[in-house]
Design a protein around this motif. Structure first.
Motif, PDB file in Angstrom:
ATOM      1  N   UNK A 116       0.827  -1.203   0.000  1.00  0.00           N
ATOM      2  CA  UNK A 116       0.000   0.000   0.000  1.00  0.00           C
ATOM      3  C   UNK A 116       0.866   1.260   0.000  1.00  0.00           C
ATOM      4  N   UNK A 117       2.039   1.162  -0.630  1.00  0.00           N
ATOM      5  CA  UNK A 117       2.963   2.298  -0.670  1.00  0.00           C
ATOM      6  C   UNK A 117       2.332   3.517  -1.317  1.00  0.00           C
ATOM      7  N   UNK A 118       1.551   3.313  -2.374  1.00  0.00           N
ATOM      8  CA  UNK A 118       0.910   4.445  -3.055  1.00  0.00           C
ATOM      9  C   UNK A 118      -0.080   5.144  -2.131  1.00  0.00           C
ATOM     10  N   UNK A 119      -0.879   4.369  -1.398  1.00  0.00           N
ATOM     11  CA  UNK A 119      -1.866   4.948  -0.476  1.00  0.00           C
ATOM     12  C   UNK A 119      -1.166   5.616   0.708  1.00  0.00           C
ATOM     13  N   UNK A 120      -0.101   5.001   1.205  1.00  0.00           N
ATOM     14  CA  UNK A 120       0.660   5.584   2.314  1.00  0.00           C
ATOM     15  C   UNK A 120       1.319   6.887   1.869  1.00  0.00           C
ATOM     16  N   UNK A 121       1.809   6.914   0.626  1.00  0.00           N
ATOM     17  CA  UNK A 121       2.387   8.137   0.077  1.00  0.00           C
ATOM     18  C   UNK A 121       1.339   9.249   0.041  1.00  0.00           C
ATOM     19  N   UNK A 122       0.135   8.913  -0.377  1.00  0.00           N
ATOM     20  CA  UNK A 122      -0.967   9.887  -0.445  1.00  0.00           C
ATOM     21  C   UNK A 122      -1.337  10.397   0.945  1.00  0.00           C
ATOM     22  N   UNK A 123      -1.307   9.523   1.948  1.00  0.00           N
ATOM     23  CA  UNK A 123      -1.750   9.878   3.303  1.00  0.00           C
ATOM     24  C   UNK A 123      -0.699  10.649   4.083  1.00  0.00           C
ATOM     25  N   UNK A 124       0.563  10.223   3.986  1.00  0.00           N
ATOM     26  CA  UNK A 124       1.609  10.784   4.854  1.00  0.00           C
ATOM     27  C   UNK A 124       2.651  11.631   4.129  1.00  0.00           C
ATOM     28  N   UNK A 125       2.801  11.441   2.822  1.00  0.00           N
ATOM     29  CA  UNK A 125       3.860  12.133   2.089  1.00  0.00           C
ATOM     30  C   UNK A 125       3.306  12.830   0.847  1.00  0.00           C
ATOM     31  N   UNK A 137      -1.662   6.322  13.510  1.00  0.00           N
ATOM     32  CA  UNK A 137      -1.338   7.747  13.414  1.00  0.00           C
ATOM     33  C   UNK A 137      -2.201   8.412  12.336  1.00  0.00           C
ATOM     34  N   UNK A 138      -2.788   9.593  12.638  1.00  0.00           N
ATOM     35  CA  UNK A 138      -3.568  10.322  11.625  1.00  0.00           C
ATOM     36  C   UNK A 138      -2.681  10.769  10.464  1.00  0.00           C
ATOM     37  N   UNK A 139      -3.299  11.144   9.352  1.00  0.00           N
ATOM     38  CA  UNK A 139      -2.556  11.519   8.164  1.00  0.00           C
ATOM     39  C   UNK A 139      -1.978  12.921   8.216  1.00  0.00           C
ATOM     40  N   UNK A 140      -1.212  13.269   7.184  1.00  0.00           N
ATOM     41  CA  UNK A 140      -0.563  14.579   7.095  1.00  0.00           C
ATOM     42  C   UNK A 140      -1.586  15.708   7.114  1.00  0.00           C
ATOM     43  N   UNK A 141      -2.721  15.501   6.485  1.00  0.00           N
ATOM     44  CA  UNK A 141      -3.747  16.537   6.425  1.00  0.00           C
ATOM     45  C   UNK A 141      -4.297  16.876   7.805  1.00  0.00           C
ATOM     46  N   UNK A 142      -4.165  15.966   8.766  1.00  0.00           N
ATOM     47  CA  UNK A 142      -4.723  16.161  10.110  1.00  0.00           C
ATOM     48  C   UNK A 142      -3.694  16.730  11.083  1.00  0.00           C
ATOM     49  N   UNK A 143      -2.509  16.154  11.119  1.00  0.00           N
ATOM     50  CA  UNK A 143      -1.517  16.588  12.124  1.00  0.00           C
ATOM     51  C   UNK A 143      -0.214  17.084  11.504  1.00  0.00           C
ATOM     52  N   UNK A 199       3.360  17.621   9.761  1.00  0.00           N
ATOM     53  CA  UNK A 199       4.651  16.955   9.667  1.00  0.00           C
ATOM     54  C   UNK A 199       4.837  15.883  10.730  1.00  0.00           C
ATOM     55  N   UNK A 200       4.066  15.948  11.813  1.00  0.00           N
ATOM     56  CA  UNK A 200       4.161  14.926  12.867  1.00  0.00           C
ATOM     57  C   UNK A 200       3.811  13.546  12.312  1.00  0.00           C
ATOM     58  N   UNK A 201       2.876  13.490  11.364  1.00  0.00           N
ATOM     59  CA  UNK A 201       2.412  12.210  10.827  1.00  0.00           C
ATOM     60  C   UNK A 201       3.545  11.408  10.172  1.00  0.00           C
ATOM     61  N   UNK A 202       4.254  11.978   9.189  1.00  0.00           N
ATOM     62  CA  UNK A 202       5.346  11.185   8.592  1.00  0.00           C
ATOM     63  C   UNK A 202       6.473  10.888   9.566  1.00  0.00           C
ATOM     64  N   UNK A 203       6.682  11.759  10.558  1.00  0.00           N
ATOM     65  CA  UNK A 203       7.726  11.500  11.553  1.00  0.00           C
ATOM     66  C   UNK A 203       7.377  10.280  12.395  1.00  0.00           C
ATOM     67  N   UNK A 204       6.115  10.170  12.815  1.00  0.00           N
ATOM     68  CA  UNK A 204       5.690   9.011  13.605  1.00  0.00           C
ATOM     69  C   UNK A 204       5.786   7.735  12.773  1.00  0.00           C
ATOM     70  N   UNK A 205       5.391   7.810  11.504  1.00  0.00           N
ATOM     71  CA  UNK A 205       5.496   6.644  10.621  1.00  0.00           C
ATOM     72  C   UNK A 205       6.962   6.226  10.478  1.00  0.00           C
ATOM     73  N   UNK A 206       7.844   7.203  10.308  1.00  0.00           N
ATOM     74  CA  UNK A 206       9.268   6.900  10.202  1.00  0.00           C
ATOM     75  C   UNK A 206       9.785   6.239  11.478  1.00  0.00           C
ATOM     76  N   UNK A 207       9.381   6.774  12.641  1.00  0.00           N
ATOM     77  CA  UNK A 207       9.812   6.183  13.913  1.00  0.00           C
ATOM     78  C   UNK A 207       9.288   4.748  14.050  1.00  0.00           C
ATOM     79  N   UNK A 208       8.047   4.530  13.618  1.00  0.00           N
ATOM     80  CA  UNK A 208       7.485   3.182  13.657  1.00  0.00           C
ATOM     81  C   UNK A 208       8.267   2.225  12.789  1.00  0.00           C
TER      82      UNK A 208
END
Length: 430
Positions: free
Chosen positions: A36-45, A105-111, A113-122
């Protein structure tokens, strides 16, 4: 600690099932992220350029592999010091936390830059735990295997990964059948991660009943971190040779499993359903061939299988991909991926046990995990590297050339390793 006699009634089937169950979660989490890389890209990046967005998502996928060598050293030392059982339970705990980070974690549209940072930490936490998972499982299986069946037993480390591939792909097929593509992109991609979280308690229950291996229990001395570090430095050449051996496995595995849905959809412009069905078939193919290769390597040795299938990889992977991209279709994608599956599974079925035999007994988990983790720094970035190669060269078959280079690494490493007297006799001597 339980006596050896108290452990004997447990069947080999139950012992193998208990140890590989957590390995399933490790590969399931890595697989669904890539699917689901394409969907994750849309949500977080989100980015104006779709290529940049996808490359960011795939780079975060690869970032998990950066943590693997650190996890291999820290957690591998813990396993070699405190036991196979405790280490496998710890790695499962860390993997579960990393999965929850991506799932909730909520998406980029909600929170923002915190969103991709949390995904990266995960992803980094998942990578840290995975640094010892494969090594811990492989060593455990090697140490409980009956005489003459070590290759067959070790093959189920990779076999459990294929079950994860099959399960994740089947789930993806189901989601694509019941949800419109827009819903999968917006929120449906989270469902597989949530299911992964729901599986965790069941896996903990299974792993809690793991019994320590007789080989570890019988060892009088368990090295401390300082001793393990000295041994890693003393065996640096051995670990680098092992890394070369594993590069072929990690590159080919991530190419034919985690990258296939993205490649099929974004490069070949086939449907997501077609790509997921092909990936499911690849998982089944791998699951069939891995134990066959492991069992045959017990009879004829590891070296012939490793050399034959690295040679076939060098000669056929790029031409096969050229044939596919010349006229993309579901049938051609299935044919090529199944052939690449044969190359991967036969090689890996002999490679995993060869790597356990290569490492000294007192630091076997750490040494195996370090070699494997260093190799994933190359192979784990295969989805991102393949995307980049296609973009800069314009050659849609470029991933096949990347797999051919990995095959060359595997062939050279095999020749170097089996020329060494130490590699041929080290495991039995230990």
């Amino acid at each position: 600690m339980e006596s050896t006699s108290a452990r004997r009634p447990e069947s080999h089937f139950r012992a193998v099932f208990r140890v590989v169950s957590g390995n399933f979660l490790e590969m399931y989490d890595f697989t669904v992220y890539a699917y689901y890389a394409s969907a994750i890209a849309h949500t977080f990046f989100p980015a104006e350029n779709e290529f940049v967005s996808l490359l960011l998502a795939l780079s975060v996928f690869g970032a998990g592999f950066v943590m693997r060598p650190i996890g291999a050293l820290v957690l591998g030392a813990y396993v070699d010091r405190h036991g196979r059982r405790k280490g496998l339970i710890l790695s499962l705990s860390l993997m579960a936390i990393g999965t929850a980070c991506v799932a909730f974690v909520p998406g980029y549209a909600t929170i923002g830059i915190v969103a991709p940072i949390v995904v990266l930490l995960g992803r980094l936490l998942q990578g840290f735990s995975a640094g010892v998972e494969l090594g811990g499982v492989s060593v455990y299986l090697a140490e409980i295997a009956p005489p003459g069946k070590r290759g067959f037993f070790c093959s189920w480390q990779s076999g459990s990964q294929q079950v994860a591939v099959i399960f994740a792909a089947a789930l993806g097929v189901l989601l694509n059948q019941v949800l419109p593509a827009s819903a999968v992109t917006e929120w449906g991609w989270r469902v597989p991660f949530l299911i992964g979280c729901l599986i965790v308690p069941f896996l903990f229950l299974i792993r809690r009943t793991l019994r320590e291996t007789d080989a570890f229990a019988a060892r009088k001395h368990h090295p401390r971190m300082g001793e393990i570090m000295k041994s890693m430095l003393a065996n640096a050449g051995l670990i680098l040779a092992g890394m070369g051996l594993v590069v072929m496995t990690t590159t080919s595995f991530y190419l034919i499993t985690t990258y296939t849905p993205t490649f099929g959809k974004n490069v070949l412009h086939l449907s997501s359903l077609d790509s997921l069905i092909v990936t499911l078939c690849v998982g089944v193919s791998n699951l069939v061939w891995l134990p066959v290769s492991g069992a045959i390597s017990d009879r004829i040795g590891r070296r012939p299988i490793l050399l034959i299938f690295t040679a076939l990889t060098i000669l056929t992977s790029y031409p096969a991909m050229q044939w596919l991209v010349a006229a993309p279709s579901f049938e051609r994608l299935l044919t090529v991926e199944l052939w690449l599956s044969v190359l991967y599974a036969w090689y890996n079925g002999a490679m995993v046990v060869a790597l356990t035999e290569l490492m000294p007994a007192h630091v076997r988990t750490t040494g195996f995990s370090m070699a494997y983790s260093l190799a994933t720094l190359v192979g784990g970035f295969t989805p991102a590297i393949s995307t980049w190669l296609i973009h800069v060269t314009g050659d849609k078959a470029a991933p096949g050339a990347w797999m051919g280079i990995a095959g060359l690494c595997g062939a050279v490493a095999t020749l170097v390793i089996y020329r060494s007297r130490r590699a041929r006799s080290g495991y039995e001597a230990a």
